[in-house]
Design a protein around this motif. Structure first.
Motif, PDB file in Angstrom:
ATOM      1  N   ALA A  86       2.092   6.954  -6.821  1.00  0.00           N
ATOM      2  CA  ALA A  86       1.072   7.929  -7.209  1.00  0.00           C
ATOM      3  C   ALA A  86       1.539   9.361  -6.965  1.00  0.00           C
ATOM      4  N   VAL A  87       2.140   9.603  -5.817  1.00  0.00           N
ATOM      5  CA  VAL A  87       2.633  10.940  -5.498  1.00  0.00           C
ATOM      6  C   VAL A  87       3.771  11.334  -6.443  1.00  0.00           C
ATOM      7  N   SER A  88       4.611  10.372  -6.792  1.00  0.00           N
ATOM      8  CA  SER A  88       5.717  10.652  -7.715  1.00  0.00           C
ATOM      9  C   SER A  88       5.195  11.071  -9.082  1.00  0.00           C
ATOM     10  N   MET A 124       0.834  -1.205   0.000  1.00  0.00           N
ATOM     11  CA  MET A 124       0.000   0.000   0.000  1.00  0.00           C
ATOM     12  C   MET A 124       0.873   1.262   0.000  1.00  0.00           C
ATOM     13  N   LYS A 125       1.906   1.239   0.841  1.00  0.00           N
ATOM     14  CA  LYS A 125       2.802   2.386   0.940  1.00  0.00           C
ATOM     15  C   LYS A 125       3.507   2.632  -0.389  1.00  0.00           C
ATOM     16  N   ARG A 126       3.886   1.537  -1.045  1.00  0.00           N
ATOM     17  CA  ARG A 126       4.572   1.663  -2.336  1.00  0.00           C
ATOM     18  C   ARG A 126       3.654   2.299  -3.382  1.00  0.00           C
ATOM     19  N   ASP A 127       2.381   1.917  -3.399  1.00  0.00           N
ATOM     20  CA  ASP A 127       1.425   2.488  -4.344  1.00  0.00           C
ATOM     21  C   ASP A 127       1.260   3.995  -4.122  1.00  0.00           C
ATOM     22  N   VAL A 128       1.225   4.399  -2.858  1.00  0.00           N
ATOM     23  CA  VAL A 128       1.090   5.824  -2.540  1.00  0.00           C
ATOM     24  C   VAL A 128       2.302   6.593  -3.035  1.00  0.00           C
ATOM     25  N   ILE A 129       3.488   6.029  -2.822  1.00  0.00           N
ATOM     26  CA  ILE A 129       4.720   6.688  -3.272  1.00  0.00           C
ATOM     27  C   ILE A 129       4.729   6.848  -4.791  1.00  0.00           C
TER      28      ILE A 129
END
Length: 255
Positions: A8-10, A1-6
């Motif tokens: 998306a923000v990138s 989940m954390k990786r997906d957020v990173i």
């Protein structure tokens, strides 16, 4: 989940950086450039009251269907030949079609649960409305028949995935009807591009001779119909299950 957020923000920051570089920093040197003579001609003649004009305030549509109309017309018929080619290669004889229907009746008709079906019905109505708006207002706003037809094709794919091909065919959406509607769209395009020749003694695709925005409107509607039902024809042909198709072609249906 954390990786997906990173991730998306990138992507968001990358988009913002590119937008700033192109719009504000003008890294490509496009800002403040003088209008070229060709662009000035298109802008001044798209909706002029007399002379060479397409009677359309939407300059992109004016260029597509008027100034480079032959190119667009040929693209339409290339699309027609591609769909008819796929249909000819994959079509079945009447005997094979009857066998396919018998096998499809034995195949379990899977469809998604009630919530997905209800949401899909709502979404499809919205897609149909938006696609029709894109096509019918293509001579006034950005869009057009091809874009509207492509959006409509998305609605058909949703229905295929959620309700299955068999449900649509039971509602009357079969290959014969889609091919007939496809031919109707192409006929409207042909009539519109040839009308200036036989009615006003003009040239092919000289749609500025037609009253008001009639020419562009007819071409958008014809393109919308042709693209919508052209894609539907291919989807219906490809919608036959692989095991059924192989069974029929191998002559194993009676085994």
């Amino acid at each position: 989940m954390k990786r997906d957020v990173i991730v998306a923000v990138s992507f968001l920051f990358a988009f913002l950086f590119m937008a700033y570089a192109l719009v504000y920093a003008n890294v490509l040197g496009l800002g403040g450039a003088e209008l070229r003579p060709l662009g000035e001609f298109y802008l001044s003649h798209a909706f002029a009251h007399e002379g060479l004009t397409s009677h359309s305030p939407e300059v992109v549509t004016a260029i597509v269907w008027n100034y480079r109309g032959f190119d667009t017309l040929f693209e339409t018929f290339v699309f027609f030949l591609a769909i008819m080619g796929a249909f000819s290669v994959l079509r079945l004889t009447k005997k094979q079609e009857s066998i396919v229907k018998e096998l499809e009746e034995k195949e379990p008709h899977r469809r998604m649960d009630l919530i997905v079906r209800a949401i899909t019905k709502l979404v499809v109505v919205m897609i149909v409305a938006i696609s029709a708006s894109i096509a019918l207002h293509g001579h006034l706003t950005p869009g057009g028949g091809f874009q509207g037809g492509s959006a409509m094709a998305v609605a058909s794919l949703l229905l295929f995935a959620v309700f299955s091909k068999f449900t649509l065919e039971r509602k009357g959406l079969n290959i014969r009807h889609t091919v007939s509607a496809y031919a109707l769209g192409l006929a409207l395009i042909l009539v519109t591009v040839l009308a200036p020749v036989f009615i006003y003694g003009g040239k092919v695709l000289e749609i500025n001779l037609l009253p008001g925005e009639t020419g562009l409107f007819n071409l958008d509607v014809g393109e919308y119909t042709a693209v919508t039902f052209g894609f539907l024809t291919v989807f219906l042909v490809l919608g036959v299950s692989e095991w059924i198709f192989k069974t029929v072609l191998r002559g194993e249906a009676n085994d």
